[in-house]
Design a protein around this motif. Sequence first.
Motif, PDB file in Angstrom:
ATOM      1  N   GLU A 154       0.825  -1.213   0.000  1.00 44.20           N
ATOM      2  CA  GLU A 154       0.000   0.000   0.000  1.00 44.20           C
ATOM      3  C   GLU A 154       0.861   1.266   0.000  1.00 44.20           C
ATOM      4  O   GLU A 154       0.501   2.257  -0.646  1.00 44.20           O
ATOM      5  CB  GLU A 154      -0.950   0.015   1.199  1.00 44.20           C
ATOM      6  N   ASN A 155       1.963   1.266   0.719  1.00 44.68           N
ATOM      7  CA  ASN A 155       2.860   2.430   0.795  1.00 44.68           C
ATOM      8  C   ASN A 155       4.346   2.083   0.703  1.00 44.68           C
ATOM      9  O   ASN A 155       5.175   2.950   0.441  1.00 44.68           O
ATOM     10  CB  ASN A 155       2.638   3.179   2.119  1.00 44.68           C
TER      11      ASN A 155
ATOM     12  N   TRP B 222      -7.802   3.391   3.343  1.00 47.39           N
ATOM     13  CA  TRP B 222      -7.194   4.714   3.424  1.00 47.39           C
ATOM     14  C   TRP B 222      -8.244   5.796   3.636  1.00 47.39           C
ATOM     15  O   TRP B 222      -7.916   6.885   4.075  1.00 47.39           O
ATOM     16  CB  TRP B 222      -6.427   5.028   2.123  1.00 47.39           C
TER      17      TRP B 222
ATOM     18  N   TRP C 160       6.336   9.133  -9.159  1.00 49.03           N
ATOM     19  CA  TRP C 160       5.059   9.760  -8.773  1.00 49.03           C
ATOM     20  C   TRP C 160       5.366  11.159  -8.270  1.00 49.03           C
ATOM     21  O   TRP C 160       6.397  11.377  -7.626  1.00 49.03           O
ATOM     22  CB  TRP C 160       4.425   8.901  -7.651  1.00 49.03           C
TER      23      TRP C 160
ATOM     24  N   LYS D 237       6.838   2.903  -2.324  1.00 50.16           N
ATOM     25  CA  LYS D 237       6.826   4.256  -2.878  1.00 50.16           C
ATOM     26  C   LYS D 237       8.194   4.898  -2.716  1.00 50.16           C
ATOM     27  O   LYS D 237       9.049   4.435  -1.957  1.00 50.16           O
ATOM     28  CB  LYS D 237       5.723   5.072  -2.192  1.00 50.16           C
TER      29      LYS D 237
ATOM     30  N   TRP E 192      -8.314  -2.134  -2.738  1.00 43.31           N
ATOM     31  CA  TRP E 192      -7.323  -1.322  -2.007  1.00 43.31           C
ATOM     32  C   TRP E 192      -7.495  -1.501  -0.500  1.00 43.31           C
ATOM     33  O   TRP E 192      -7.804  -0.569   0.237  1.00 43.31           O
ATOM     34  CB  TRP E 192      -7.410   0.140  -2.441  1.00 43.31           C
TER      35      TRP E 192
ATOM     36  N   SER F  54       3.705  12.537  -5.943  1.00 43.01           N
ATOM     37  CA  SER F  54       3.373  12.524  -4.517  1.00 43.01           C
ATOM     38  C   SER F  54       4.238  11.481  -3.809  1.00 43.01           C
ATOM     39  O   SER F  54       4.843  10.627  -4.448  1.00 43.01           O
ATOM     40  CB  SER F  54       1.891  12.201  -4.364  1.00 43.01           C
ATOM     41  N   GLN F  55       4.267  11.529  -2.474  1.00 41.31           N
ATOM     42  CA  GLN F  55       5.048  10.559  -1.705  1.00 41.31           C
ATOM     43  C   GLN F  55       6.505  10.547  -2.156  1.00 41.31           C
ATOM     44  O   GLN F  55       7.154   9.491  -2.146  1.00 41.31           O
ATOM     45  CB  GLN F  55       4.447   9.144  -1.821  1.00 41.31           C
TER      46      GLN F  55
ATOM     47  N   ASN G 227       2.736   6.941 -11.869  1.00 39.43           N
ATOM     48  CA  ASN G 227       1.443   7.015 -11.193  1.00 39.43           C
ATOM     49  C   ASN G 227       0.892   8.435 -11.285  1.00 39.43           C
ATOM     50  O   ASN G 227       1.615   9.400 -10.993  1.00 39.43           O
ATOM     51  CB  ASN G 227       1.659   6.621  -9.710  1.00 39.43           C
ATOM     52  N   GLU G 228      -0.349   8.566 -11.703  1.00 37.82           N
ATOM     53  CA  GLU G 228      -1.123   9.815 -11.546  1.00 37.82           C
ATOM     54  C   GLU G 228      -0.478  11.027 -12.196  1.00 37.82           C
ATOM     55  O   GLU G 228      -0.446  12.108 -11.606  1.00 37.82           O
ATOM     56  CB  GLU G 228      -1.369  10.077 -10.056  1.00 37.82           C
TER      57      GLU G 228
ATOM     58  N   HIS H 291       4.294  -0.950  -6.757  1.00 44.03           N
ATOM     59  CA  HIS H 291       3.622   0.358  -6.733  1.00 44.03           C
ATOM     60  C   HIS H 291       4.407   1.300  -5.855  1.00 44.03           C
ATOM     61  O   HIS H 291       4.505   1.035  -4.660  1.00 44.03           O
ATOM     62  CB  HIS H 291       2.199   0.167  -6.183  1.00 44.03           C
TER      63      HIS H 291
ATOM     64  N   GLN I 225      -7.234   2.825 -11.229  1.00 40.97           N
ATOM     65  CA  GLN I 225      -7.289   2.710  -9.769  1.00 40.97           C
ATOM     66  C   GLN I 225      -8.679   2.344  -9.292  1.00 40.97           C
ATOM     67  O   GLN I 225      -8.842   1.537  -8.385  1.00 40.97           O
ATOM     68  CB  GLN I 225      -6.806   4.012  -9.127  1.00 40.97           C
TER      69      GLN I 225
ATOM     70  N   HIS J  22     -11.187   4.141  -7.644  1.00 40.99           N
ATOM     71  CA  HIS J  22     -11.692   4.608  -6.344  1.00 40.99           C
ATOM     72  C   HIS J  22     -13.036   5.292  -6.598  1.00 40.99           C
ATOM     73  O   HIS J  22     -13.081   6.411  -7.111  1.00 40.99           O
ATOM     74  CB  HIS J  22     -10.710   5.600  -5.712  1.00 40.99           C
TER      75      HIS J  22
ATOM     76  N   GLU K 150      -6.812  -0.518  -7.755  1.00 40.86           N
ATOM     77  CA  GLU K 150      -6.990  -0.012  -6.373  1.00 40.86           C
ATOM     78  C   GLU K 150      -8.472   0.099  -6.031  1.00 40.86           C
ATOM     79  O   GLU K 150      -8.909   1.064  -5.388  1.00 40.86           O
ATOM     80  CB  GLU K 150      -6.316   1.368  -6.213  1.00 40.86           C
TER      81      GLU K 150
HETATM   82  O1  G3I Z   1       3.342   5.719   8.880  1.00 42.63           O
HETATM   83  C1  G3I Z   1       3.027   7.038   9.310  1.00 42.63           C
HETATM   84  C2  G3I Z   1       2.931   7.117  10.812  1.00 42.63           C
HETATM   85  O2  G3I Z   1       4.195   6.810  11.353  1.00 42.63           O
HETATM   86  C3  G3I Z   1       2.487   8.510  11.215  1.00 42.63           C
HETATM   87  O3  G3I Z   1       2.312   8.572  12.594  1.00 42.63           O
HETATM   88  C4  G3I Z   1       1.184   8.869  10.535  1.00 42.63           C
HETATM   89  C5  G3I Z   1       0.717  10.280  10.860  1.00 42.63           C
HETATM   90  O4  G3I Z   1       0.232  10.946   9.734  1.00 42.63           O
HETATM   91  O5  G3I Z   1       1.361   8.761   9.134  1.00 42.63           O
HETATM   92  C6  G3I Z   1       1.724   7.466   8.701  1.00 42.63           C
HETATM   93  O6  G3I Z   1       1.891   7.483   7.308  1.00 42.63           O
HETATM   94  C7  G3I Z   1       0.704   7.557   6.536  1.00 42.63           C
HETATM   95  C8  G3I Z   1       0.644   6.339   5.642  1.00 42.63           C
HETATM   96  O7  G3I Z   1      -0.466   6.430   4.776  1.00 42.63           O
HETATM   97  C9  G3I Z   1       0.538   5.021   6.412  1.00 42.63           C
HETATM   98  O8  G3I Z   1      -0.668   4.990   7.125  1.00 42.63           O
HETATM   99  C10 G3I Z   1       0.742   8.809   5.716  1.00 42.63           C
HETATM  100  O9  G3I Z   1       0.646   9.947   6.568  1.00 42.63           O
HETATM  101  C11 G3I Z   1      -0.395   8.820   4.737  1.00 42.63           C
HETATM  102  O10 G3I Z   1      -0.234   9.923   3.859  1.00 42.63           O
HETATM  103  C12 G3I Z   1      -0.384   7.541   3.923  1.00 42.63           C
HETATM  104  O11 G3I Z   1      -1.517   7.560   3.086  1.00 42.63           O
HETATM  105  C13 G3I Z   1      -1.435   6.709   1.958  1.00 42.63           C
HETATM  106  C14 G3I Z   1      -1.631   7.521   0.702  1.00 42.63           C
HETATM  107  O12 G3I Z   1      -1.672   6.657  -0.422  1.00 42.63           O
HETATM  108  C15 G3I Z   1      -0.506   8.507   0.511  1.00 42.63           C
HETATM  109  O13 G3I Z   1      -0.577   9.120  -0.719  1.00 42.63           O
HETATM  110  C16 G3I Z   1      -2.517   5.641   2.088  1.00 42.63           C
HETATM  111  O14 G3I Z   1      -2.204   4.784   3.170  1.00 42.63           O
HETATM  112  C17 G3I Z   1      -2.600   4.835   0.795  1.00 42.63           C
HETATM  113  O15 G3I Z   1      -3.739   3.992   0.835  1.00 42.63           O
HETATM  114  C18 G3I Z   1      -2.757   5.779  -0.387  1.00 42.63           C
HETATM  115  O16 G3I Z   1      -2.793   5.015  -1.576  1.00 42.63           O
HETATM  116  C19 G3I Z   1      -2.994   5.754  -2.775  1.00 42.63           C
HETATM  117  C20 G3I Z   1      -2.182   5.070  -3.851  1.00 42.63           C
HETATM  118  O17 G3I Z   1      -0.841   4.951  -3.474  1.00 42.63           O
HETATM  119  C21 G3I Z   1      -2.303   5.828  -5.171  1.00 42.63           C
HETATM  120  N1  G3I Z   1      -3.683   6.018  -5.556  1.00 42.63           N
HETATM  121  C22 G3I Z   1      -4.545   6.616  -4.507  1.00 42.63           C
HETATM  122  C23 G3I Z   1      -4.462   5.801  -3.220  1.00 42.63           C
HETATM  123  C24 G3I Z   1      -5.411   6.348  -2.190  1.00 42.63           C
HETATM  124  O18 G3I Z   1      -5.089   7.647  -1.811  1.00 42.63           O
END
Ligand code: G3I
Length: 305
Positions: free
Chosen positions: A43-44, A276, A84, A47, A268, A86-87, A126-127, A80, A204, A206, A235
């Motif tokens: 999921e992350n 998410w 990108w 990246k 997803w 993002s991230q 991605n995106e 994945h 994706q 969603h 996703e």
């Molecule tokens: O791991 C940290 C944690 O240590 C911290 O305390 C916490 C506080 O914010 O954040 C945690 O990280 C988060 C991570 O998910 C794990 O939960 C990030 O902030 C958060 O931004 C991240 O979100 C992810 C998101 O992508 C980021 O862009 C989602 O889990 C994930 O499902 C989502 O997936 C994306 C695909 O990659 C691309 N398409 C859209 C999809 C949904 O948004």
Amino acid sequence: GTTLGASAAEKGRYFGTAVAANKLSDSTYVNILNREFDMVTAENEMKMDATEPSQGQFSYGNADRIVNQARNQGKRVRGHALAWHSQQPGWMQNMSGSALRQAMLNHVTQVATYYRGKIYAWDVVNEAFADGSSGGRRDSNLQRTGNDWIEAAFRAARAADPGAKLCYNDYNTDNWSHAKTQGVYRMVQDFKSRGVPIDCVGFQAHFNSGNPVPSNYHTTLQNFAALGVDVQITELDIEGSGSTQAQQYQGVVQACLAVARCTGITVWGIRDTDSWRASGTPLLFDGSGNKKAAYTSVLNALNAG
Ligand code: G3I
């Protein structure tokens, strides 16, 4: 079949899920994962920010946990994502020009090389397309390195792992009449005509009330497949509940099964509580791991015909 993976396999498809490394110690989660799914996406953990937290220093611990768990269970892995907007790790976010281009290409090369032979398909880019009516590229630091950054990423990925299918992956590209869908379509058409190495397009998927499952989904998937690429639903989640949600899931599965080159579907997350989305119930299992109506409709749709 009696599971999503087995039923999809009978139709020559896979059925996957996104997996989070920190949930691999949750036995309810892992039991469902091992029983139902035959494809896994991190999921992350794959990246750019996770795999190259400092420039030139690669970190694969959490990604490896997911890849090894999946492969030990005989599952395949979708990668994945390699590039990108993002991230991005902090060091990359303010880079530009040829330094950023080089850093991006090095990232693609290093990560795809590290996982060579273990990845069924990579989301190479991605995106990269804009939302709204332009049909053009999204503005980003990567886009500002030149419009050819996407094909450069695909060429680097092909060189690093010639056995992996290379996908372009995006959201809100499900409705054939949307400008964004048309923009991605024209890019894939252009890549195929010029021999840029692209093998697949990820949708994706969603969905929510503002972006429902389109009635022309089959048309979208078929038109992309006709360009000579596989299509994958990468996703999937659908906001809502009960029979309405179940029916929409059924429609997505039917659209994929109706297109020979739709090679599989990934949801997803496993339980609603794994999603998410901050709230809502968009997945196939409830928070306790029970099968929802949406699960049954997906399984029946996979087993139909
Ligand atoms: O791991 C940290 C944690 O240590 C911290 O305390 C916490 C506080 O914010 O954040 C945690 O990280 C988060 C991570 O998910 C794990 O939960 C990030 O902030 C958060 O931004 C991240 O979100 C992810 C998101 O992508 C980021 O862009 C989602 O889990 C994930 O499902 C989502 O997936 C994306 C695909 O990659 C691309 N398409 C859209 C999809 C949904 O948004």
